[in-house]
Design an enzyme around this catalytic site. Structure first.
Site, PDB file in Angstrom:
ATOM      1  N   LYS A   2      22.018  67.984 -56.708  1.00  0.00           N
ATOM      2  CA  LYS A   2      21.437  66.669 -56.964  1.00  0.00           C
ATOM      3  C   LYS A   2      21.600  65.725 -55.787  1.00  0.00           C
ATOM      4  O   LYS A   2      20.736  64.915 -55.500  1.00  0.00           O
ATOM      5  CB  LYS A   2      22.132  66.077 -58.197  1.00  0.00           C
ATOM      6  CG  LYS A   2      21.545  64.761 -58.657  1.00  0.00           C
ATOM      7  CD  LYS A   2      20.316  64.989 -59.478  1.00  0.00           C
ATOM      8  CE  LYS A   2      19.608  63.724 -59.834  1.00  0.00           C
ATOM      9  NZ  LYS A   2      18.180  63.978 -60.063  1.00  0.00           N
ATOM     10  N   ASN A  54      34.452  67.686 -50.655  1.00  0.00           N
ATOM     11  CA  ASN A  54      32.990  67.626 -50.669  1.00  0.00           C
ATOM     12  C   ASN A  54      32.570  67.153 -49.289  1.00  0.00           C
ATOM     13  O   ASN A  54      33.065  66.128 -48.822  1.00  0.00           O
ATOM     14  CB  ASN A  54      32.542  66.630 -51.760  1.00  0.00           C
ATOM     15  CG  ASN A  54      31.075  66.267 -51.630  1.00  0.00           C
ATOM     16  OD1 ASN A  54      30.271  67.093 -51.205  1.00  0.00           O
ATOM     17  ND2 ASN A  54      30.725  65.056 -52.005  1.00  0.00           N
ATOM     18  N   GLY A  55      31.682  67.897 -48.641  1.00  0.00           N
ATOM     19  CA  GLY A  55      31.228  67.496 -47.306  1.00  0.00           C
ATOM     20  C   GLY A  55      31.206  68.691 -46.377  1.00  0.00           C
ATOM     21  O   GLY A  55      31.271  69.843 -46.815  1.00  0.00           O
ATOM     22  N   LYS A 105       7.814  69.845 -58.034  1.00  0.00           N
ATOM     23  CA  LYS A 105       8.481  70.044 -59.336  1.00  0.00           C
ATOM     24  C   LYS A 105       8.321  71.495 -59.773  1.00  0.00           C
ATOM     25  O   LYS A 105       9.262  72.118 -60.231  1.00  0.00           O
ATOM     26  CB  LYS A 105       7.886  69.148 -60.426  1.00  0.00           C
ATOM     27  CG  LYS A 105       8.300  67.709 -60.495  1.00  0.00           C
ATOM     28  CD  LYS A 105       9.721  67.433 -60.876  1.00  0.00           C
ATOM     29  CE  LYS A 105      10.627  67.434 -59.681  1.00  0.00           C
ATOM     30  NZ  LYS A 105      10.858  66.197 -59.005  1.00  0.00           N
ATOM     31  N   GLU A 136       4.084  65.955 -55.415  1.00  0.00           N
ATOM     32  CA  GLU A 136       5.213  65.934 -56.350  1.00  0.00           C
ATOM     33  C   GLU A 136       5.037  67.013 -57.430  1.00  0.00           C
ATOM     34  O   GLU A 136       6.001  67.679 -57.811  1.00  0.00           O
ATOM     35  CB  GLU A 136       5.348  64.534 -56.967  1.00  0.00           C
ATOM     36  CG  GLU A 136       6.425  64.382 -58.026  1.00  0.00           C
ATOM     37  CD  GLU A 136       7.847  64.648 -57.518  1.00  0.00           C
ATOM     38  OE1 GLU A 136       8.064  64.776 -56.308  1.00  0.00           O
ATOM     39  OE2 GLU A 136       8.745  64.757 -58.380  1.00  0.00           O
ATOM     40  N   CYS A 152      28.681  69.482 -54.100  1.00  0.00           N
ATOM     41  CA  CYS A 152      30.048  69.634 -54.575  1.00  0.00           C
ATOM     42  C   CYS A 152      30.492  68.374 -55.315  1.00  0.00           C
ATOM     43  O   CYS A 152      30.148  67.266 -54.927  1.00  0.00           O
ATOM     44  CB  CYS A 152      31.064  69.901 -53.472  1.00  0.00           C
ATOM     45  SG  CYS A 152      30.714  71.339 -52.478  1.00  0.00           S
ATOM     46  N   TRP A 184      28.894  73.682 -54.151  1.00  0.00           N
ATOM     47  CA  TRP A 184      27.580  74.042 -53.621  1.00  0.00           C
ATOM     48  C   TRP A 184      27.862  74.551 -52.216  1.00  0.00           C
ATOM     49  O   TRP A 184      28.235  73.782 -51.331  1.00  0.00           O
ATOM     50  CB  TRP A 184      26.663  72.819 -53.588  1.00  0.00           C
ATOM     51  CG  TRP A 184      25.262  73.119 -53.177  1.00  0.00           C
ATOM     52  CD1 TRP A 184      24.256  73.543 -53.987  1.00  0.00           C
ATOM     53  CD2 TRP A 184      24.696  72.988 -51.874  1.00  0.00           C
ATOM     54  NE1 TRP A 184      23.092  73.695 -53.255  1.00  0.00           N
ATOM     55  CE2 TRP A 184      23.338  73.364 -51.956  1.00  0.00           C
ATOM     56  CE3 TRP A 184      25.183  72.600 -50.627  1.00  0.00           C
ATOM     57  CZ2 TRP A 184      22.472  73.358 -50.850  1.00  0.00           C
ATOM     58  CZ3 TRP A 184      24.338  72.593 -49.531  1.00  0.00           C
ATOM     59  CH2 TRP A 184      23.004  72.963 -49.654  1.00  0.00           C
ATOM     60  N   HIS A 227      -9.924  73.294 -44.767  1.00  0.00           N
ATOM     61  CA  HIS A 227      -9.418  73.577 -43.420  1.00  0.00           C
ATOM     62  C   HIS A 227      -8.316  74.632 -43.444  1.00  0.00           C
ATOM     63  O   HIS A 227      -7.549  74.725 -42.492  1.00  0.00           O
ATOM     64  CB  HIS A 227      -8.912  72.281 -42.778  1.00  0.00           C
ATOM     65  CG  HIS A 227      -9.984  71.242 -42.662  1.00  0.00           C
ATOM     66  ND1 HIS A 227     -11.009  71.335 -41.746  1.00  0.00           N
ATOM     67  CD2 HIS A 227     -10.235  70.127 -43.378  1.00  0.00           C
ATOM     68  CE1 HIS A 227     -11.831  70.305 -41.890  1.00  0.00           C
ATOM     69  NE2 HIS A 227     -11.380  69.564 -42.888  1.00  0.00           N
ATOM     70  N   ARG A 274      25.977  68.453 -59.048  1.00  0.00           N
ATOM     71  CA  ARG A 274      26.178  68.362 -57.600  1.00  0.00           C
ATOM     72  C   ARG A 274      26.333  69.726 -56.950  1.00  0.00           C
ATOM     73  O   ARG A 274      26.333  69.850 -55.723  1.00  0.00           O
ATOM     74  CB  ARG A 274      27.422  67.529 -57.305  1.00  0.00           C
ATOM     75  CG  ARG A 274      27.344  66.117 -57.802  1.00  0.00           C
ATOM     76  CD  ARG A 274      28.617  65.378 -57.524  1.00  0.00           C
ATOM     77  NE  ARG A 274      28.776  65.124 -56.109  1.00  0.00           N
ATOM     78  CZ  ARG A 274      28.299  64.067 -55.479  1.00  0.00           C
ATOM     79  NH1 ARG A 274      27.637  63.161 -56.148  1.00  0.00           N
ATOM     80  NH2 ARG A 274      28.476  63.900 -54.199  1.00  0.00           N
ATOM     81  N   GLU A 294      10.438  73.948 -57.578  1.00  0.00           N
ATOM     82  CA  GLU A 294      11.901  73.867 -57.644  1.00  0.00           C
ATOM     83  C   GLU A 294      12.471  74.302 -58.990  1.00  0.00           C
ATOM     84  O   GLU A 294      13.570  74.823 -59.039  1.00  0.00           O
ATOM     85  CB  GLU A 294      12.416  72.489 -57.239  1.00  0.00           C
ATOM     86  CG  GLU A 294      12.124  71.381 -58.212  1.00  0.00           C
ATOM     87  CD  GLU A 294      12.647  70.029 -57.739  1.00  0.00           C
ATOM     88  OE1 GLU A 294      13.660  69.979 -57.038  1.00  0.00           O
ATOM     89  OE2 GLU A 294      12.030  69.013 -58.089  1.00  0.00           O
TER      90      GLU A 294
END
Ligand code: F6R
Length: 607
Positions: free
Chosen positions: A602, A99-100, A484, A480, A2, A73, A503, A27, A487
């Site tokens: 983000k 926000n929170g 990437k 990574e 947010c 968000w 394995h 955000r 996502e």
């Protein structure tokens, strides 16, 4: 998680709020809204991206000189217009953006409902507006202060009231909030880029502080009503850094900014053979020599930088390193003492789990070093010292340039520790420092011709699943690469240590599952080639990242992305670049929004 923005001044508020929200959309972007004060409070909210809200406001029929805005968000309550912020109280006399997460919202909501309050949304935020309504007795600041004392959790809020049209009240706890100072106008925002177009004079609000923001100035007070004098700091970033500058997306721009990001991060940290760390007065030579163990804590991509850190700190400085995902570290009762150094890596400096881990570590007596890209962020303020990465603002939700800067910062830290503890000959430190300084040029070279990567992306963009493999320093690169890809393109991908393949993951292999192998030159190169053979024997395509000049690899791989040679441990930086680009190209072919992938944000300021 947010974004919030607020304005009070002499100018038309709507465009200022919308421009601010555009810079905060990274955000959260499932809904957005604004509240404008003009005698009454008018609220406009829309489900979906900010564009929907912007279109709804096109006719300009919402004049006003005071307002607050929000991009969401979702945490409590699905994305919808009713759950979009701003929220109001029963009377509609006040509006709030938040926000929170309010952890005790259910109990608070039940109490408020039993006292007659009518709720219009499913959000935790709405309890704050009703609490303020209940506490209001002619003084908005005092009502906000009383309300937030009943709230448990994290919040950054901005509140406006019809009864006090000359002010915005803001408050924060564990969620970031900055105040921007203008001439006859002032601003509130979750993050500096939101107000950069309007002012460069910024004040960072601290935990448990409130701010009364009027046209003439800002007054900061603690929750206990003590007046706070806070330094104003000047932001030097170029405003263009937060614009696309002709690139199709922020992510692509940020991939191309990586040479500069690395250069800026290592600049002036190597002086006359000495490794220099600013902000590290807590790390005296005696303390560094006494360090018995290092913990690295981080999340997501930053965790991958941490894995690189574990390799180099152990190899160069010979200090044992444990690495933890921050959400695990904070609850696992780690063995820490005063000779433990904790390195908390977070580009945003606001990630809730990393911040909580830092607090946990400090409470147990450890020294904490932060690695962050955001000056003045919560993690940097609570750590004993910070190594700043100087990547500039990263707007694309998927981390790219901040990752390579984190790696550069961590290499520097490892060399610093090795130098102080005398675990490496100076000549070797000099060679590594010089190779590190060469990396920006090498990375620039990688970005010139990406035709092979584009072709490969076209061939495999329909695949449902990918496997990424590597050994040693190639493991975090593989992880990574997988992160990437998943996502931003929504393709399932797993990153694995190549030796682990037999394995379990080998069972996944078939023609339709391409395998990306980090096969740069190093002491396990032959082992990696054997793993590639095992993959080929299962009929999967192999895409290799290999060192320039390695002709042999062409016999084994269907596609080869060459990267320039550098020292084995430093090779994580060049090796990750083609994997970022592969993910980017596949996502674009699939029509995905690379800057704002679904369900992500983000800055993850909630647990
Ligand atoms: C992935 C990504 C996330 C972040 C993670 C930690 O591209 O960006 O995995 O790396 O949320 O964020 P910071 O570094 O801000 O703590």
């Amino acid at each position: 998680m947010c974004g919030i923005v607020g304005y009070i001044g002499q100018r038309d508020t709507v465009p200022i709020l919308i421009n601010g929200l555009k810079r905060l959309e990274y955000r959260g972007y499932d809904s957005a809204g604004i509240a404008i004060l003009n005698g009454e409070i008018s609220i406009v909210r829309r489900l979906g991206k900010l564009k929907g809200l912007e279109d709804a406001l096109l006719d300009g029929a919402l004049p006003g000189l005071v307002g607050i805005g929000h991009t969401r968000w979702a945490t409590h309550g699905r994305p919808s217009e009713e759950n979009a912020h701003p929220h109001t109280d029963c009377s509609g006399d006040l509006a709030i953006v938040h926000n929170g997460i309010i952890e005790n919202f259910l109990a608070l909501r039940e109490g408020l409902q039993s006292r007659g309050h009518i709720f219009k949304s499913e959000t935790d935020t709405e309890v704050i507006s009703h609490l303020i309504e209940e506490k209001y007795d002619g003084n908005l600041l005092e009502a906000v202060r009383a309300a937030i004392q009943e709230v448990k959790g994290s919040f950054a809020i901005a509140v406006i009231s019809r009864h006090e049209p000359d002010r915005i009240i803001a408050a924060r706890k564990d969620s970031p909030l900055v105040l921007g100072l203008g001439n006859g106008e002032n601003f509130i925002a979750s993050d500096i880029p939101a107000i950069l177009g309007c002012t460069r004079s910024v004040i960072l609000l601290d935990n448990d502080e409130l701010a009364e923001v009027t046209c003439d100035g800002v007054r900061i007070l603690t929750i206990d009503d003590l007046v706070v004098e806070r330094e104003v700091f000047n932001v030097h970033w170029d405003d263009e850094a937060a614009e696309k500058c002709g690139y199709e997306d922020f992510m692509l721009k940020e991939i191309y900014e990586q040479p500069v990001a690395i250069r800026e991060t290592i600049r002036s940290r190597f002086q006359d053979g000495k490794v220099v760390l600013e902000n590290s007065s807590h790390l005296t030579d005696d303390i560094v020599k006494a360090v018995g163990k290092i913990f690295i804590v981080a999340c997501g991509t930053s965790y991958h930088a941490g894995l690189v850190g574990k390799s180099v700190i152990e190899n160069w400085a010979r200090i044992p390193v444990e690495i933890d995902i921050a959400s695990e570290f904070r609850y696992r009762n780690p063995v820490i003492d005063k000779n433990t150094l904790v390195v908390a890596i977070s580009q945003s400096g606001e990630t809730a789990d990393t911040l909580a881990s830092l607090r946990e570590a400090r409470a147990r007596g450890a020294k904490v070093m932060a690695v962050s890209n955001v000056v003045g962020s919560s993690i940097t303020r609570e750590a004993d010292g910070t190594i700043y990465t100087h990547a500039g603002p990263e707007i694309g939700v998927a981390a790219t340039k901040t990752l390579v800067s984190q790696m550069a910062a961590i290499y520097t830290l490892a060399l610093y520790l090795a130098q102080v503890r005398d675990t490496m000959p100076q000549a070797e430190i000099d060679v590594l420092a010089s190779e590190l300084k060469d990396l920006p040029k090498k990375v620039s070279g990688l970005l010139v011709d990406i035709a092979t990567i584009e072709e490969c992306a076209r061939e495999f963009s329909d695949c449902k699943s990918f496997l990424f493999l590597g050994r040693g320093i190639g493991v975090p690169v593989a992880m990574e690469g997988a992160l990437k890809l998943k996502e931003i393109s929504y393709i399932h991908a797993e990153g694995y240590a190549a030796g682990e393949m037999k394995h379990g993951p080998i069972a996944l292999l078939e023609r339709s599952v391409p395998v990306v192998v980090v096969a740069t030159k190093g002491h396990t190169y032959e082992k990696v080639i054997s793993n590639i053979q095992e993959v080929k024997a299962r009929d999967s395509y192999v895409i290799a990242v290999a060192t320039e000049g390695d002709e042999e690899i062409k016999q084994h791989a269907d596609y080869v992305f060459y990267v320039p040679e550098t020292s084995e441990f430093l090779s994580a930086i060049p090796a990750v670049i083609p994997l970022q680009l592969l993910a980017y190209c596949i996502a674009k072919i699939r029509g995905c929004n690379v800057d704002q992938p679904r369900n992500l944000a983000k800055s993850v300021t909630v647990e």
